[in-house]
Design an enzyme around this catalytic site. Structure first.
Site, PDB file in Angstrom:
ATOM      1  N   LYS A 154      -0.471   4.815   4.613  1.00 23.28           N
ATOM      2  CA  LYS A 154      -1.314   3.844   5.331  1.00 23.28           C
ATOM      3  C   LYS A 154      -0.786   3.611   6.746  1.00 23.28           C
ATOM      4  O   LYS A 154       0.413   3.406   6.940  1.00 23.28           O
ATOM      5  CB  LYS A 154      -1.397   2.516   4.557  1.00 23.28           C
ATOM      6  CG  LYS A 154      -2.401   1.546   5.175  1.00 23.28           C
ATOM      7  CD  LYS A 154      -2.807   0.461   4.203  1.00 23.28           C
ATOM      8  CE  LYS A 154      -3.750  -0.548   4.845  1.00 23.28           C
ATOM      9  NZ  LYS A 154      -5.038   0.042   5.236  1.00 23.28           N
ATOM     10  N   HIS A 163       0.845  -1.207   0.000  1.00 20.25           N
ATOM     11  CA  HIS A 163       0.000   0.000   0.000  1.00 20.25           C
ATOM     12  C   HIS A 163       0.872   1.245   0.000  1.00 20.25           C
ATOM     13  O   HIS A 163       2.063   1.195   0.295  1.00 20.25           O
ATOM     14  CB  HIS A 163      -0.913   0.024   1.236  1.00 20.25           C
ATOM     15  CG  HIS A 163      -2.060  -0.929   1.136  1.00 20.25           C
ATOM     16  ND1 HIS A 163      -1.954  -2.237   1.524  1.00 20.25           N
ATOM     17  CD2 HIS A 163      -3.333  -0.765   0.673  1.00 20.25           C
ATOM     18  CE1 HIS A 163      -3.117  -2.854   1.303  1.00 20.25           C
ATOM     19  NE2 HIS A 163      -3.968  -1.983   0.787  1.00 20.25           N
TER      20      HIS A 163
HETATM   21  N1  LIG Z   1     -12.649  -1.313   2.999  1.00 24.61           N
HETATM   22  C1  LIG Z   1     -12.089  -0.793   1.887  1.00 24.61           C
HETATM   23  O1  LIG Z   1     -12.432  -1.156   0.730  1.00 24.61           O
HETATM   24  C2  LIG Z   1     -11.053   0.297   2.034  1.00 24.61           C
HETATM   25  C3  LIG Z   1     -10.492   0.905   0.920  1.00 24.61           C
HETATM   26  C4  LIG Z   1      -9.626   1.985   1.097  1.00 24.61           C
HETATM   27  C5  LIG Z   1      -9.348   2.416   2.395  1.00 24.61           C
HETATM   28  N2  LIG Z   1      -9.901   1.779   3.462  1.00 24.61           N
HETATM   29  C6  LIG Z   1      -9.705   2.231   4.830  1.00 24.61           C
HETATM   30  O2  LIG Z   1     -10.414   3.451   4.996  1.00 24.61           O
HETATM   31  C7  LIG Z   1      -9.778   4.234   6.005  1.00 24.61           C
HETATM   32  C8  LIG Z   1      -9.483   5.619   5.468  1.00 24.61           C
HETATM   33  O3  LIG Z   1      -8.546   5.547   4.432  1.00 24.61           O
HETATM   34  P1  LIG Z   1      -8.039   6.864   3.675  1.00 24.61           P
HETATM   35  O4  LIG Z   1      -6.916   6.438   2.805  1.00 24.61           O
HETATM   36  O5  LIG Z   1      -9.206   7.570   3.083  1.00 24.61           O
HETATM   37  O6  LIG Z   1      -7.463   7.697   4.906  1.00 24.61           O
HETATM   38  P2  LIG Z   1      -7.333   9.281   5.076  1.00 24.61           P
HETATM   39  O7  LIG Z   1      -6.407   9.485   6.221  1.00 24.61           O
HETATM   40  O8  LIG Z   1      -7.033   9.903   3.755  1.00 24.61           O
HETATM   41  O9  LIG Z   1      -8.818   9.729   5.487  1.00 24.61           O
HETATM   42  C9  LIG Z   1      -9.384   9.522   6.748  1.00 24.61           C
HETATM   43  C10 LIG Z   1     -10.295  10.706   7.002  1.00 24.61           C
HETATM   44  O10 LIG Z   1     -11.069  10.459   8.179  1.00 24.61           O
HETATM   45  C11 LIG Z   1     -11.140  11.672   8.884  1.00 24.61           C
HETATM   46  N3  LIG Z   1     -11.494  11.440  10.290  1.00 24.61           N
HETATM   47  C12 LIG Z   1     -10.733  10.879  11.255  1.00 24.61           C
HETATM   48  N4  LIG Z   1     -11.397  10.927  12.432  1.00 24.61           N
HETATM   49  C13 LIG Z   1     -12.595  11.516  12.187  1.00 24.61           C
HETATM   50  C14 LIG Z   1     -13.712  11.864  12.995  1.00 24.61           C
HETATM   51  N5  LIG Z   1     -13.746  11.602  14.307  1.00 24.61           N
HETATM   52  N6  LIG Z   1     -14.772  12.476  12.420  1.00 24.61           N
HETATM   53  C15 LIG Z   1     -14.778  12.739  11.083  1.00 24.61           C
HETATM   54  N7  LIG Z   1     -13.740  12.450  10.263  1.00 24.61           N
HETATM   55  C16 LIG Z   1     -12.664  11.831  10.822  1.00 24.61           C
HETATM   56  C17 LIG Z   1      -9.753  12.301   8.704  1.00 24.61           C
HETATM   57  O11 LIG Z   1      -9.755  13.688   9.024  1.00 24.61           O
HETATM   58  C18 LIG Z   1      -9.514  12.012   7.230  1.00 24.61           C
HETATM   59  O12 LIG Z   1     -10.057  13.030   6.412  1.00 24.61           O
HETATM   60  C19 LIG Z   1      -8.529   3.437   6.417  1.00 24.61           C
HETATM   61  O13 LIG Z   1      -8.847   2.651   7.556  1.00 24.61           O
HETATM   62  C20 LIG Z   1      -8.282   2.528   5.217  1.00 24.61           C
HETATM   63  O14 LIG Z   1      -7.575   1.379   5.515  1.00 24.61           O
HETATM   64  C21 LIG Z   1     -10.738   0.724   3.300  1.00 24.61           C
HETATM   65  O1  LIG Z   2      -5.564   2.619   1.202  1.00 23.17           O
HETATM   66  C1  LIG Z   2      -5.900   1.857   2.130  1.00 23.17           C
HETATM   67  O2  LIG Z   2      -5.693   2.124   3.332  1.00 23.17           O
HETATM   68  C2  LIG Z   2      -6.598   0.580   1.817  1.00 23.17           C
HETATM   69  N1  LIG Z   2      -7.073  -0.098   2.810  1.00 23.17           N
HETATM   70  C3  LIG Z   2      -7.793  -1.319   2.726  1.00 23.17           C
HETATM   71  C4  LIG Z   2      -7.052  -2.412   3.478  1.00 23.17           C
HETATM   72  O3  LIG Z   2      -6.530  -2.155   4.581  1.00 23.17           O
HETATM   73  O4  LIG Z   2      -6.997  -3.535   2.989  1.00 23.17           O
HETATM   74  C5  LIG Z   2      -8.183  -1.709   1.328  1.00 23.17           C
HETATM   75  C6  LIG Z   2      -7.171  -1.306   0.297  1.00 23.17           C
HETATM   76  C7  LIG Z   2      -6.775   0.169   0.411  1.00 23.17           C
END
Ligand SMILES: NC(=O)c1ccc[n+]([C@@H]2O[C@H](COP(=O)([O-])OP(=O)(O)OC[C@H]3O[C@@H](n4cnc5c(N)ncnc54)[C@H](O)[C@@H]3O)[C@@H](O)[C@H]2O)c1
Ligand SMILES: O=C(O)C1=N[C@H](C(=O)O)CCC1
Length: 269
Positions: A162, A158
């Site tokens: 991350k 990633h």
């Molecule tokens: N399940 C999936 O398919 C998938 C895909 C991508 C990312 N993710 C996950 O999603 C999460 C976010 O990833 P990202 O790359 O967008 O991160 P990021 O750091 O770019 O965004 C996170 C956002 O959440 C906000 N935030 C944090 N605490 C908050 C609160 N109390 N109230 C409101 N907003 C709040 C932050 O200010 C930030 O804007 C991570 O856990 C990542 O692993 C999951």
């Molecule tokens: O960008 C991230 O953070 C992602 N989080 C998910 C994970 O933890 O697997 C999905 C892929 C991108």
């Protein structure tokens, strides 16, 4: 009176938050009715379209999640574990479908979602893409077909922002491999070897995390035996795949009974 579900996006300024806003506003099956950021963030009070550098969308960024959720039928939440726990209680109060993409939650934090799921639908998955959820099913099948002569290693990569490892996806794949073998992942998980570790233990499932640049998400499940190897691989090149899956989950959850679901339920895999 419209039957098109109203959606709130939390973590509006994040990598996924912005992709989700774009996905919902581009869709004719959902309406963007609210966006939430953490208190003190400089987007609070601004029109979210303008904050993202484009045209106004008529939705103001708020730090009051309950007020936003009260206007919505679903909340799509890709933020951080503590925030997600708070949002779960509030989404249940507002009877919104809560789609959780947040990863890095501890077992205790996952267990703490249970009270909310008695009142509302929660769809949670470490990866919302069709491809990865299919890979999860394939991993389970391959692991069930092979014996412990095949060592299983999950390797993920990633971007350098991350914060959690192994990725939520890697854990889903590890769980699937363990389930296929009929064993408990917690008992065989071997994470990030370093130093004089001794020889690999037969039956272990290894996890390794690469962090660098702008990698969106890469996952290999390696089955390695004397004389041959099988590699199951998923490469994500665009975060839109996660956002599309999350929107699908928010729509699928409408009218479902309260409880906890995952993307395998949503996609019918
Ligand atoms: N399940 C999936 O398919 C998938 C895909 C991508 C990312 N993710 C996950 O999603 C999460 C976010 O990833 P990202 O790359 O967008 O991160 P990021 O750091 O770019 O965004 C996170 C956002 O959440 C906000 N935030 C944090 N605490 C908050 C609160 N109390 N109230 C409101 N907003 C709040 C932050 O200010 C930030 O804007 C991570 O856990 C990542 O692993 C999951
Ligand atoms: O960008 C991230 O953070 C992602 N989080 C998910 C994970 O933890 O697997 C999905 C892929 C991108």
């Amino acid at each position: 009176m419209t039957h098109i579900p109203g959606i709130v996006i939390t973590g509006a300024s994040g990598r996924m938050g912005q992709m989700l806003i774009k996905t919902v506003t581009d869709s004719d099956q959902a309406r963007l009715v609210g966006v939430v950021e953490r208190s003190g963030h400089d987007w609070i009070g601004q029109d979210v379209g303008v904050a993202m550098g484009g045209a106004a969308l008529g939705v103001t960024v708020t730090d009051d999640p309950l007020e936003a959720f009260a206007q919505a039928q679903a909340v799509i939440d890709f933020t951080a574990p503590e925030a997600t726990l708070e949002f779960a209680a509030l989404a249940a109060q507002a009877r919104c479908v809560h789609v959780i993409g947040t990863t890095g939650m501890s077992d205790e934090q996952i267990a703490a979602l249970e009270p909310a799921s008695r009142h509302a639908v929660i769809v949670r998955a470490g990866n919302m893409s069709l491809g990865v959820n299919l890979l999860v099913q394939l991993t389970k099948k391959v692991a069930a077909a092979l014996d412990e002569d095949f060592d299983i290693e999950v390797i993920e990569g990633h971007h350098h922002h991350k914060v959690d490892a192994p990725s939520g996806t890697a854990l889903m794949l590890g769980e699937a491999a363990a389930e296929g073998r009929g064993i408990d992942l917690a008992e065989v998980s071997d994470r990030g070897r370093d130093g004089i570790t001794g020889a690999r233990k037969r039956g272990d499932i290894g996890f390794h995390a690469i962090r660098g640049g702008d990698i969106v998400g890469e996952h290999d499940v390696l089955f390695a035996a004397p004389g041959e190897r099988i590699v199951l691989r998923h490469l994500a090149t665009d975060r839109a795949i996660f956002a599309r899956g999350a929107l699908k989950a928010a729509l699928w959850g409408q009218g479902k009974s309260p409880g906890q679901y995952d993307m395998v339920d949503v996609l019918g895999l």
